[in-house]
Design a protein around this motif. Structure first.
Motif, mmCIF file in Angstrom:
data_model
loop_
_atom_site.group_PDB
_atom_site.id
_atom_site.type_symbol
_atom_site.label_atom_id
_atom_site.label_comp_id
_atom_site.label_asym_id
_atom_site.label_seq_id
_atom_site.Cartn_x
_atom_site.Cartn_y
_atom_site.Cartn_z
ATOM 1 N N ALA A 50 10.152 -5.111 11.734
ATOM 2 C CA ALA A 50 9.097 -6.042 11.340
ATOM 3 C C ALA A 50 7.867 -5.293 10.862
ATOM 4 O O ALA A 50 7.215 -5.685 9.889
ATOM 5 N N ALA A 51 7.541 -4.209 11.549
ATOM 6 C CA ALA A 51 6.386 -3.409 11.150
ATOM 7 C C ALA A 51 6.575 -2.830 9.766
ATOM 8 O O ALA A 51 5.647 -2.764 8.966
ATOM 9 N N LYS A 52 7.804 -2.394 9.498
ATOM 10 C CA LYS A 52 8.087 -1.814 8.181
ATOM 11 C C LYS A 52 7.957 -2.858 7.079
ATOM 12 O O LYS A 52 7.650 -2.526 5.945
ATOM 13 N N LYS A 53 8.155 -4.145 7.428
ATOM 14 C CA LYS A 53 8.067 -5.207 6.427
ATOM 15 C C LYS A 53 6.630 -5.667 6.196
ATOM 16 O O LYS A 53 6.357 -6.342 5.224
ATOM 17 N N SER A 54 5.645 -5.335 7.070
ATOM 18 C CA SER A 54 4.256 -5.764 6.922
ATOM 19 C C SER A 54 3.561 -4.957 5.841
ATOM 20 O O SER A 54 3.778 -3.753 5.709
ATOM 21 N N SER A 55 2.700 -5.629 5.089
ATOM 22 C CA SER A 55 1.965 -4.957 4.014
ATOM 23 C C SER A 55 0.898 -4.035 4.592
ATOM 24 O O SER A 55 0.259 -4.340 5.608
ATOM 25 N N GLU A 56 0.705 -2.902 3.940
ATOM 26 C CA GLU A 56 -0.353 -1.979 4.333
ATOM 27 C C GLU A 56 -1.694 -2.341 3.702
ATOM 28 O O GLU A 56 -2.734 -1.778 4.059
ATOM 29 N N ALA A 57 -1.693 -3.265 2.742
ATOM 30 C CA ALA A 57 -2.934 -3.654 2.066
ATOM 31 C C ALA A 57 -3.905 -4.280 3.062
ATOM 32 O O ALA A 57 -3.521 -5.108 3.883
ATOM 33 N N GLN A 58 -5.174 -3.884 2.974
ATOM 34 C CA GLN A 58 -6.200 -4.383 3.890
ATOM 35 C C GLN A 58 -7.310 -5.043 3.059
ATOM 36 O O GLN A 58 -7.995 -4.377 2.293
ATOM 37 N N ILE A 59 -7.476 -6.353 3.232
ATOM 38 C CA ILE A 59 -8.446 -7.140 2.455
ATOM 39 C C ILE A 59 -9.692 -7.392 3.302
ATOM 40 O O ILE A 59 -9.597 -7.762 4.466
ATOM 41 N N VAL A 60 -10.865 -7.208 2.681
ATOM 42 C CA VAL A 60 -12.136 -7.506 3.344
ATOM 43 C C VAL A 60 -12.927 -8.467 2.465
ATOM 44 O O VAL A 60 -13.202 -8.175 1.296
ATOM 45 N N ILE A 61 -13.289 -9.625 3.024
ATOM 46 C CA ILE A 61 -14.105 -10.612 2.314
ATOM 47 C C ILE A 61 -15.508 -10.590 2.896
ATOM 48 O O ILE A 61 -15.699 -10.608 4.119
ATOM 49 N N THR A 62 -16.499 -10.517 2.013
ATOM 50 C CA THR A 62 -17.897 -10.554 2.441
ATOM 51 C C THR A 62 -18.542 -11.816 1.877
ATOM 52 O O THR A 62 -18.385 -12.101 0.690
ATOM 53 N N PRO A 63 -19.264 -12.600 2.697
ATOM 54 C CA PRO A 63 -19.574 -12.373 4.100
ATOM 55 C C PRO A 63 -18.413 -12.744 5.017
ATOM 56 O O PRO A 63 -17.405 -13.274 4.538
ATOM 57 N N LYS A 79 -12.708 -7.059 -1.421
ATOM 58 C CA LYS A 79 -12.275 -5.691 -1.673
ATOM 59 C C LYS A 79 -10.967 -5.430 -0.929
ATOM 60 O O LYS A 79 -10.701 -6.047 0.107
ATOM 61 N N VAL A 80 -10.167 -4.515 -1.475
ATOM 62 C CA VAL A 80 -8.893 -4.189 -0.845
ATOM 63 C C VAL A 80 -8.725 -2.667 -0.813
ATOM 64 O O VAL A 80 -9.128 -1.962 -1.741
ATOM 65 N N SER A 81 -8.169 -2.188 0.282
ATOM 66 C CA SER A 81 -7.787 -0.786 0.388
ATOM 67 C C SER A 81 -6.282 -0.724 0.647
ATOM 68 O O SER A 81 -5.685 -1.681 1.162
ATOM 69 N N GLU A 128 -1.260 -6.790 -2.684
ATOM 70 C CA GLU A 128 0.042 -6.160 -2.469
ATOM 71 C C GLU A 128 -0.132 -4.661 -2.284
ATOM 72 O O GLU A 128 -1.002 -4.041 -2.914
ATOM 73 N N ASP A 129 0.696 -4.092 -1.397
ATOM 74 C CA ASP A 129 0.665 -2.641 -1.223
ATOM 75 C C ASP A 129 1.613 -1.987 -2.220
ATOM 76 O O ASP A 129 2.179 -2.659 -3.099
ATOM 77 N N SER A 130 1.804 -0.689 -2.085
ATOM 78 C CA SER A 130 2.624 0.051 -3.053
ATOM 79 C C SER A 130 4.087 -0.361 -3.024
ATOM 80 O O SER A 130 4.826 -0.125 -3.984
ATOM 81 N N GLU A 131 4.517 -0.999 -1.929
ATOM 82 C CA GLU A 131 5.895 -1.457 -1.816
ATOM 83 C C GLU A 131 6.051 -2.905 -2.274
ATOM 84 O O GLU A 131 7.134 -3.483 -2.148
ATOM 85 N N GLY A 132 4.953 -3.486 -2.753
ATOM 86 C CA GLY A 132 5.017 -4.857 -3.220
ATOM 87 C C GLY A 132 4.929 -5.890 -2.120
ATOM 88 O O GLY A 132 5.161 -7.077 -2.362
ATOM 89 N N ARG A 133 4.583 -5.465 -0.913
ATOM 90 C CA ARG A 133 4.483 -6.393 0.204
ATOM 91 C C ARG A 133 3.119 -7.069 0.197
ATOM 92 O O ARG A 133 2.091 -6.418 0.033
ATOM 93 N N ALA A 134 3.079 -8.373 0.385
ATOM 94 C CA ALA A 134 1.857 -9.169 0.251
ATOM 95 C C ALA A 134 1.066 -9.237 1.554
ATOM 96 O O ALA A 134 1.644 -9.293 2.649
ATOM 97 N N ALA A 135 -0.267 -9.229 1.402
ATOM 98 C CA ALA A 135 -1.193 -9.461 2.518
ATOM 99 C C ALA A 135 -2.128 -10.591 2.110
ATOM 100 O O ALA A 135 -2.447 -10.749 0.922
#
Length: 416
Positions: A50-63, A79-81, A128-135
Motif C-alpha cells: 500500500a505504501a508503494k502505491k501512495s503518491s510521493e507528491a506533497q501539495i501545500v495550499i495557502t492559506p 505548490k507541490v513538491s 502526480e509524482d514521477s510514477e504517475g500516482r495521484a495526490a
C-alpha cells in the motif's frame, strides 16, 4: 459413571482445553507456531504494498484550511513538491469558478484575478509524482471582510502626467492608529533623486512630497505594501500595488489680486499675462500656493454648497454652466471662466465670491478666450500662487495644498 455423565464431562474438558489453547494463542506462543505468525508477515506485506502505491507528491495550499481574514492578494497559492500539478479548481461557496494558471514547470498555481473581500473560497488540487500516482488536497478559507480591512484611495492615477505641484495623497477608509506601521508600508521615490517625506493631516489622510516642487520630466513611483499591515486593532491592509506617474513641464501661475493680473510662467519664464477678477472685499480669495486637483470643461456652481445663501436659504448664485473650471481647494475655490461678467471687470475690479475669474464665453466653445487658453494649457498638479488678497493663507489640507507648510513643519508630521 453413566454414559450421559461421561459425555458431559468430556465436553467440559474439551471446552476448558479449547480455552487454554485460545489464551495461549492470544498470548503469542513460541516462535515455532505455524498459523498466526504467518498472518503477521502477510499483513506487513500488504502494508508495504500500500505504501508503494501512495503518491510521493506533497501539495501545500495557502492559506491553511479554515483560515479567516485571508489576504485578497497572496491567498490561494498552491505548490507541490516531489511531483507536478495536474489540476487545480477554485470556486466561491456558490460555485462560481475563479480562473487561475498553473506555472510552466507545473510546480505552482495562483489565481489570475483579484480576490474579493469577505468571500469564502474552496480549492481542490491534484498532483502526480514521477510514477504517475495521484495526490489530492483540499482547503477552504475566507478573505478579510471590509469591517476588518482598510484601503487607501490615492492620487494621482497610475500612468498619468501631472504638474510639478502634485503631491501623492492617500485617503484611508478607516482611521489609522498604527500610523508608523502603515507609513512604513508606503514608499514614494523619484528619478530626480529628491528626498520625499510624508505628512499625516489626520487619522485618515497622508500626503507625500519633496521639499521643492517635483523636477520637470521626473518619474515618481508609489509602492503600497500594505497587505496584512495592521492599521488599527483588528483592521488590516489589503493593498499590494505599484503606481508610477510622470512630472510634466514646470508651470506655475501667479495671481495678484491687487494688480488684478495673472502671470503664467513655464520654467520661470512668463509665457502669458491674463487680466483676472478675484474675490470681492467682502469675499476675499484665500492666499497661498494651490494645486489644480480637478478640471471641468463646464460645471455647476451653487452658492448654497459653499455657504453663500440668501434669507430664504437659497444660494446667492446658481450658475449651471460655468466654463473651464479648475478646482484649487476642497472648500470650493476655483479658477474658472466667467461669461456673465462684463469684460471691463477683468483687470480692474474684484467681484467674485472667492474664486479667480477669467473672461470666457458661454458654452465653453470659444478657444480664443483667456479662460479657454488657460484651461487648455493647464494640467492636474499645476501650481497657482494667489497673492495680495488680504485674506488668510489657505489651510494645507484644504485641497492638495501642503506646499503652504515649511519643510520642517511637513516632516514633523511624519510617523517614522
Amino acid at each position: 459413571m453413566t454414559d450421559g455423565k461421561r459425555r458431559r464431562g468430556l465436553a467440559a474438558a474439551s471446552a476448558l482445553l479449547g480455552g487454554v489453547l485460545v489464551l495461549s494463542a492470544c498470548s503469542g506462543g513460541d516462535d515455532s507456531g505455524s498459523g498466526d505468525g504467518g498472518n503477521d508477515t502477510s499483513q506487513a506485506q500488504v502494508d508495504e504494498a500500500a505504501a508503494k502505491k501512495s503518491s510521493e507528491a506533497q501539495i501545500v495550499i495557502t492559506p491553511k484550511d479554515g483560515s479567516n481574514n485571508a489576504s485578497i492578494n497572496n491567498s490561494a497559492t498552491v505548490k507541490v513538491s516531489k511531483g507536478t500539478l495536474s489540476e487545480v479548481k477554485m470556486t466561491t461557496t456558490d460555485g462560481t469558478a475563479v480562473s487561475g494558471e498553473i506555472s510552466a514547470d507545473k510546480k505552482s498555481w495562483k489565481p489570475s484575478v483579484q480576490l474579493e473581500r469577505a468571500t469564502t473560497y474552496k480549492v481542490t488540487a491534484t498532483a502526480e509524482d514521477s510514477e504517475g500516482r495521484a495526490a489530492h488536497e483540499n482547503a477552504s478559507f475566507t478573505t478579510v471582510a471590509p469591517d476588518n480591512s482598510f484601503i487607501g484611495t490615492f492620487t494621482p492615477d497610475d500612468g498619468t502626467t501631472v504638474g510639478v505641484g502634485m503631491p501623492v495623497s492617500i485617503n484611508f477608509d478607516k482611521a489609522i492608529t498604527n500610523k508608523a506601521g502603515v507609513q512604513k508600508g508606503v514608499t514614494v521615490s523619484t528619478t530626480s533623486g529628491q528626498e520625499v517625506a510624508c505628512h499625516w493631516f489626520n487619522a485618515n489622510r497622508m500626503d507625500c512630497r519633496p521639499d521643492e516642487y517635483w523636477q520637470e520630466g521626473a518619474t515618481v513611483t508609489l509602492k503600497l505594501a500594505l497587505d496584512g499591515v495592521e492599521g488599527a486593532e483588528g483592521v488590516y491592509g489589503v493593498q499590494q500595488k505599484t503606481v508610477t506617474f510622470k512630472i510634466g513641464r514646470n508651470q506655475v501661475t501667479y495671481v495678484d489680486a491687487k494688480t488684478k493680473q495673472m502671470k503664467v510662467t513655464q520654467d520661470g519664464k512668463t509665457v502669458r499675462t491674463i487680466p483676472i477678477s478675484a474675490g470681492s472685499p467682502e469675499n476675499k480669495t484665500y492666499q497661498g500656493q494651490m494645486v489644480i486637483s480637478e478640471k471641468f470643461k463646464e460645471t455647476r456652481m451653487n452658492g448654497a454648497t459653499v455657504g453663500f445663501t440668501d434669507d430664504d436659504g437659497e444660494g446667492e448664485y446658481d450658475i449651471k454652466d460655468v466654463p473651464h473650471a479648475m478646482r484649487l481647494s476642497t472648500s470650493g475655490t476655483f479658477i474658472h471662466g466667467n461669461y456673465w461678467g462684463a469684460k471691463s471687470i477683468f483687470g480692474s475690479v474684484n467681484t467674485s465670491h472667492g474664486c479667480v475669474g477669467l473672461q470666457d464665453a458661454k458654452g465653453a466653445d470659444d478657444p480664443n478666450t483667456p479662460g479657454a487658453w488657460f484651461y487648455d494649457n493647464s494640467m492636474i498638479g499645476d501650481v497657482v500662487v494667489v497673492q495680495n488678497t488680504g485674506d488668510k493663507t489657505i489651510a494645507p489640507d484644504n485641497g492638495l495644498n501642503g506646499w503652504n507648510m515649511s519643510w520642517e513643519q511637513w516632516k514633523a508630521g511624519s510617523a517614522v
